[in-house]
Design an enzyme around this catalytic site. Sequence first.
Site, short mmCIF file in Angstrom:
data_model
loop_
_atom_site.label_atom_id
_atom_site.label_comp_id
_atom_site.label_asym_id
_atom_site.label_seq_id
_atom_site.Cartn_x
_atom_site.Cartn_y
_atom_site.Cartn_z
N GLU A 34 0.83 -1.21 0.00
CA GLU A 34 0.00 0.00 0.00
C GLU A 34 0.86 1.26 0.00
O GLU A 34 0.55 2.25 -0.65
CB GLU A 34 -0.92 0.01 1.23
CG GLU A 34 -2.10 -0.93 1.11
CD GLU A 34 -3.07 -0.51 0.01
OE1 GLU A 34 -3.41 0.68 -0.08
OE2 GLU A 34 -3.48 -1.38 -0.78
N CYS A 189 -13.41 2.31 -13.75
CA CYS A 189 -13.75 3.71 -13.47
C CYS A 189 -12.44 4.50 -13.36
O CYS A 189 -12.14 5.16 -12.38
CB CYS A 189 -14.58 3.81 -12.20
SG CYS A 189 -15.38 5.42 -12.05
S1 SF4 Z 1 -20.74 3.76 -14.56
FE1 SF4 Z 1 -20.09 5.23 -13.00
S2 SF4 Z 1 -18.84 4.07 -11.60
FE2 SF4 Z 1 -19.00 2.90 -13.49
S3 SF4 Z 1 -17.22 3.48 -14.77
FE3 SF4 Z 1 -18.94 4.82 -15.33
S4 SF4 Z 1 -18.66 6.61 -14.05
FE4 SF4 Z 1 -17.46 4.99 -13.11
#
Ligand code: SF4
Length: 346
Positions: A34, A189
């Site tokens: 980490e 994301c």
């Molecule tokens: S749906 Fe929302 S959480 Fe999923 S990749 Fe797209 S922005 Fe990120």
Amino acid sequence: MTLAPRLLEWHAHAGRHDLPWQKLRSAYRVWVSEVMLQQTQVSTVIPYFERFMSRFPDVRALADAADDEVMHLWTGLGYYARARNLLRAARVIRDEYGGRFPTTLAAVMELPGIGRSTAGAVLALSADQRHPILDGNVKRVLARYFGIDGAPDEAATLARLWRCAEENTPAVDVATYTQAIMDLGATVCARKPRCEVCPLMADCRARIEGRAAILPAAKRRKAQRRRRSAVMLVARNAGKVLLVQRPANGIWGGLWCLPEFADREAAAAYAASELVATDTAEPLPEIEHSFTHFDLVITPVMVRCAAASRVHDGDSLWYDPASPARIGLPAPILTLLGSLTTEATT
Ligand code: SF4
């Protein structure tokens, strides 16, 4: 809808399962990983982690190590305060906890260099304790999923993100959930989101509102980057180069570096009086190195020396690039010394 069931299901088939710190999982290994992963990508960290573990397989081995040996294995990974804090914390664990990693969040957060998110991650990943985490990847997922507008470094936004992290951390399968939300932030994301393969796409606010690309908000504008100049002396004596150990505080604290001077005249005067320089100081190409808040422009000046009468043990040494000592060196200095070896052999 809560996040955990979807993230757990997603992680089972799409998460990362083969990272070196996921094998033989212990608080020590997770902690080192980490810390290395702060500000640094997984692919960069893996070889450093493996070398570190083979040399320091447990917290006692690290605590008993010489400072230079630890800094040597950190050379090139950057942000050297992390390594110094890691070593200080290992010695606290050896001396105050009998070599066993503490098991409460409060005790872990008291160790040098460990904040709330890292402490939570270590206990969650190694002991399945229920603690929320909020590293950069998790901030991005939560800010987007909940459509949180403020910059993540503002206190009110940060408090809101922590509340979201707390409320969504499940009571069971905490280790897997923690790995899953970190993995989602790193691989789906990411800065460029891949919403079409995301398990949270159905009710993600940022996706529904078409704001995934603009959340989280940019950090508040920082003051303009500063530039700092330094003249460093490359004093050569029979193929070796003079290095001095930098003070513990400040940039490259505790690492071995070329002697630094205010200007070329000061460097030349030192070489002439202390090192019996046999030629005039010759400037080498400038080197630019970026730190978080400023850029450092180094002007190396080279001299050849006949003797090293005023070099003392302890905080200075003659470094042989062809047979390097195991000490910690800043990456740009290591590169410069490497180019001297190449030049000598061509
Ligand atoms: S749906 Fe929302 S959480 Fe999923 S990749 Fe797209 S922005 Fe990120």
